[in-house]
Design a protein around this motif. Structure first.
Motif, PDB file in Angstrom:
ATOM      1  N   PRO A  20      14.371 -10.848 -25.819  1.00  0.00           N
ATOM      2  CA  PRO A  20      14.274  -9.511 -25.224  1.00  0.00           C
ATOM      3  C   PRO A  20      13.529  -8.480 -26.062  1.00  0.00           C
ATOM      4  O   PRO A  20      12.819  -7.629 -25.527  1.00  0.00           O
ATOM      5  CB  PRO A  20      15.742  -9.118 -25.019  1.00  0.00           C
ATOM      6  CG  PRO A  20      16.452 -10.407 -24.823  1.00  0.00           C
ATOM      7  CD  PRO A  20      15.759 -11.362 -25.741  1.00  0.00           C
ATOM      8  N   THR A  21      13.669  -8.532 -27.393  1.00  0.00           N
ATOM      9  CA  THR A  21      12.990  -7.534 -28.222  1.00  0.00           C
ATOM     10  C   THR A  21      11.476  -7.659 -28.107  1.00  0.00           C
ATOM     11  O   THR A  21      10.773  -6.661 -27.934  1.00  0.00           O
ATOM     12  CB  THR A  21      13.409  -7.687 -29.693  1.00  0.00           C
ATOM     13  OG1 THR A  21      13.189  -9.036 -30.117  1.00  0.00           O
ATOM     14  CG2 THR A  21      14.876  -7.340 -29.877  1.00  0.00           C
ATOM     15  N   THR A  22      10.964  -8.888 -28.176  1.00  0.00           N
ATOM     16  CA  THR A  22       9.520  -9.066 -28.130  1.00  0.00           C
ATOM     17  C   THR A  22       8.976  -8.820 -26.724  1.00  0.00           C
ATOM     18  O   THR A  22       7.865  -8.305 -26.566  1.00  0.00           O
ATOM     19  CB  THR A  22       9.135 -10.473 -28.615  1.00  0.00           C
ATOM     20  OG1 THR A  22       9.960 -11.444 -27.971  1.00  0.00           O
ATOM     21  CG2 THR A  22       9.337 -10.602 -30.100  1.00  0.00           C
ATOM     22  N   VAL A  23       9.734  -9.179 -25.704  1.00  0.00           N
ATOM     23  CA  VAL A  23       9.282  -8.917 -24.333  1.00  0.00           C
ATOM     24  C   VAL A  23       9.187  -7.411 -24.076  1.00  0.00           C
ATOM     25  O   VAL A  23       8.206  -6.923 -23.483  1.00  0.00           O
ATOM     26  CB  VAL A  23      10.226  -9.591 -23.317  1.00  0.00           C
ATOM     27  CG1 VAL A  23       9.882  -9.149 -21.897  1.00  0.00           C
ATOM     28  CG2 VAL A  23      10.125 -11.114 -23.426  1.00  0.00           C
ATOM     29  N   LEU A  24      10.169  -6.661 -24.518  1.00  0.00           N
ATOM     30  CA  LEU A  24      10.111  -5.207 -24.371  1.00  0.00           C
ATOM     31  C   LEU A  24       8.905  -4.629 -25.101  1.00  0.00           C
ATOM     32  O   LEU A  24       8.216  -3.740 -24.587  1.00  0.00           O
ATOM     33  CB  LEU A  24      11.397  -4.574 -24.891  1.00  0.00           C
ATOM     34  CG  LEU A  24      12.640  -4.691 -24.003  1.00  0.00           C
ATOM     35  CD1 LEU A  24      13.872  -4.174 -24.739  1.00  0.00           C
ATOM     36  CD2 LEU A  24      12.449  -3.920 -22.703  1.00  0.00           C
ATOM     37  N   MET A  25       8.642  -5.126 -26.301  1.00  0.00           N
ATOM     38  CA  MET A  25       7.477  -4.656 -27.057  1.00  0.00           C
ATOM     39  C   MET A  25       6.190  -4.939 -26.302  1.00  0.00           C
ATOM     40  O   MET A  25       5.300  -4.088 -26.210  1.00  0.00           O
ATOM     41  CB  MET A  25       7.447  -5.352 -28.414  1.00  0.00           C
ATOM     42  CG  MET A  25       8.510  -4.896 -29.377  1.00  0.00           C
ATOM     43  SD  MET A  25       7.995  -3.459 -30.304  1.00  0.00           S
ATOM     44  CE  MET A  25       6.782  -4.199 -31.384  1.00  0.00           C
ATOM     45  N   LEU A  26       6.079  -6.135 -25.757  1.00  0.00           N
ATOM     46  CA  LEU A  26       4.862  -6.521 -25.052  1.00  0.00           C
ATOM     47  C   LEU A  26       4.651  -5.676 -23.802  1.00  0.00           C
ATOM     48  O   LEU A  26       3.535  -5.237 -23.512  1.00  0.00           O
ATOM     49  CB  LEU A  26       4.940  -8.006 -24.684  1.00  0.00           C
ATOM     50  CG  LEU A  26       3.748  -8.603 -23.933  1.00  0.00           C
ATOM     51  CD1 LEU A  26       2.484  -8.496 -24.769  1.00  0.00           C
ATOM     52  CD2 LEU A  26       4.025 -10.054 -23.576  1.00  0.00           C
ATOM     53  N   LEU A  27       5.718  -5.397 -23.065  1.00  0.00           N
ATOM     54  CA  LEU A  27       5.588  -4.704 -21.784  1.00  0.00           C
ATOM     55  C   LEU A  27       5.439  -3.192 -21.921  1.00  0.00           C
ATOM     56  O   LEU A  27       4.750  -2.559 -21.111  1.00  0.00           O
ATOM     57  CB  LEU A  27       6.805  -5.018 -20.907  1.00  0.00           C
ATOM     58  CG  LEU A  27       6.978  -6.472 -20.461  1.00  0.00           C
ATOM     59  CD1 LEU A  27       8.257  -6.614 -19.644  1.00  0.00           C
ATOM     60  CD2 LEU A  27       5.771  -6.948 -19.655  1.00  0.00           C
ATOM     61  N   LEU A  28       6.063  -2.602 -22.938  1.00  0.00           N
ATOM     62  CA  LEU A  28       6.193  -1.144 -22.964  1.00  0.00           C
ATOM     63  C   LEU A  28       5.494  -0.446 -24.123  1.00  0.00           C
ATOM     64  O   LEU A  28       5.471   0.782 -24.157  1.00  0.00           O
ATOM     65  CB  LEU A  28       7.680  -0.764 -22.987  1.00  0.00           C
ATOM     66  CG  LEU A  28       8.527  -1.252 -21.813  1.00  0.00           C
ATOM     67  CD1 LEU A  28       9.984  -0.844 -21.999  1.00  0.00           C
ATOM     68  CD2 LEU A  28       7.980  -0.717 -20.493  1.00  0.00           C
TER      69      LEU A  28
END
Length: 490
Positions: free
Chosen positions: A308-316
């Motif tokens: 979740p941390t890396t996905v949030l970084m990638l998306l936002l």
């Protein structure tokens, strides 16, 4: 003038080889933590040996990354990039066949040398190859694909550890290099090499910087055992750090020009970087162990849990940068670390029998939102605090500072938290120490927030903005390159 167009076959090959090269280093920085418990069991390694499995790589990478960029400018960016990829792959092969943890950690140090050559070179090749009209989109695609690689890294690492085995975390780099090198030699135009007459390399500065990091790291990791070697390492590391400062002040062409720190904003943001990435480096080192040793996750489950941390970084992260442009960096650089601190304190609920949805996921979401809030504004503020022609240097220093902070945290946190050499084999003891470590990490983040609130101000409106808008790295900020106009003929 660079003339490769992104829509051309050559443009796609250039993008492919730079993504593959930088992806090798980025994947290794995210997947190794997941493999540590299995490495420890298979090689009968102590906790300090596992700390070196992470830090041996970070010492050489942090100490030499600025020199790696300068080598590309001097001798040719493609040449140095290819050397870096080959070096990294050979060191990865040695990691994969290591018979014991001593050989593994020596090979990890060699990996860091290769990473220092290829990491700045991958972005520099894009900047030097593509036509100015396509360069922004090419950099965006490069950072986006790199972010995807960082996001899937823990998942891939966990699958490899539970499946073929942890050695394939390293061996996988070999076939990637076998694709990357021929494509680079055939399709990527050479650039650089024009600076052969501009002064000497600051090899002494690079060696002293890496030596100081290595000796201080050794002293911190082995401090629990005490002894003459620890004291000698601590004194030697401090002496090497002082010598590094003296050398950089006296050289005509220093690797890290001291006058760049005359900018109060630049100095402040790098202090924030040290606080933030010390906490993040320590967290991701210990969290993968906590989930496996204490909660009982498999390597694959632990890697997937951290997504979740890396996905949030990638998306936002790109939207976060846009928000900071409107309101200024002071609020994001204050609120972001505080959110990260809250996420780490929420990790105190993650113990034996913890629920992923009720305990682990909320902590990671809060942590991820904090990282999203601070990373893009941090990069923009670093670039905006110096002149445009020094933007690449400023980014390199900031990136090296983040990596150095992470390796110091990995070395110091087990000592501060009271972890013994066998702690990762004792779930109850590790759980207690993990809670103390999260307190230290949260404290570092609060310190970073206070520095940002007190010192950081809005950069001038004409400052250089980040090109790597989408970023999913968790151990360092995105690396920005030199402005193209500096390289174009007048």
């Amino acid at each position: 003038m660079p003339d490769v167009r992104l829509a051309s076959p050559q443009g796609r090959w250039v993008l492919l080889t730079t993504v593959l090269g930088s992806g090798m280093a980025m994947l290794d920085s995210t997947v190794v933590n997941v493999a540590l418990p299995r490495i420890g069991r298979d090689l009968d390694a102590s906790l300090s040996a596992l700390q070196w499995t992470v830090n041996a790589y970070m010492v050489t990478l942090a100490g030499l990354i600025l020199l790696g960029g300068a080598l590309g400018d001097r001798f040719g960016r493609r040449k140095v990039f290819v050397v870096g990829v080959v070096w990294f792959a050979l060191a990865s092969l040695l990691c994969g066949i290591a018979p014991n943890v001593g050989v593994l950690n020596a090979a990890r140090a060699l990996q860091g040398v290769g990473g220092a050559l290829l990491t700045p070179g991958s972005l520099a090749l894009i900047q030097a190859s593509f036509h100015p009209d396509d360069r922004g989109r090419a950099v965006g695609l490069w950072s986006g694909f790199g972010g995807i690689g960082a996001a899937v890294g823990p998942f891939v690492g966990g699958w490899l550890v539970d499946g073929p085995g942890w050695r394939w975390v390293f061996l996988l780099n070999v076939p990637v290099a076998l694709v990357c090198v021929p494509v680079a030699l055939r399709h990527v135009p050479e650039s650089g090499g024009e600076g052969a007459a501009r002064g000497r390399f600051d090899v002494l500065g690079a060696v002293l910087g890496a030596l100081a990091l290595a000796l201080v790291t050794y002293a911190l990791i082995e401090a629990g055992e005490g002894g003459v070697a620890v004291a000698v390492s601590a004194v030697g590391g401090s002496a090497a750090a002082v010598a590094f400062v003296v050398v950089e002040r006296r050289r005509a062409d220093p690797m890290m020009p001291p006058d760049i720190f005359a900018s109060r904003q630049f100095t402040a943001v790098n202090l924030v970087t040290l606080c933030v990435y010390a906490a993040l480096g320590g967290f991701f080192f210990l969290a993968a162990l906590q989930l496996q040793v204490v909660v009982g996750y498999s390597a694959l489950a632990a890697g997937t849990a951290l997504l979740p941390t890396t996905v949030l970084m990638l998306l936002l992260s790109a939207r976060s940068g846009e928000l900071a442009d409107r309101i200024g960096p002071r609020i994001p650089l204050t609120v972001g670390p505080l959110l990260c601190a809250a996420g780490m304190l929420l990790m105190l609920r993650v113990g034996p029998g913890a629920s992923y949805l009720a305990d682990v996921l909320p902590a990671l979401l809060v942590l991820g939102l904090g990282m999203v809030t601070l990373v893009a504004p941090l990069t923009a503020t670093v670039l905006g605090s110096v002149s445009v022609v020094r933007a690449g240097l400023a980014s390199g220093i900031n990136n090296a500072a983040a990596r150095a902070a992470g390796l110091m945290a990995v070395a110091a946190l087990p000592l501060l938290a009271g972890m013994g050499e066998e702690a990762y084999r004792e779930p109850a003891a590790f759980d207690t120490a993990f809670g103390k470590a999260m307190g230290w990490c949260a404290g570092a983040l609060v310190a970073g927030a206070l520095i940002a609130a007190a010192v950081v101000r809005r950069p001038p409106p004409d400052c250089k903005r980040p090109e790597c808008l989408r970023h999913a790295g968790v151990t360092s900020p995105p690396l920005e390159g030199e402005p193209v106009r500096k390289r174009l003929p007048s």
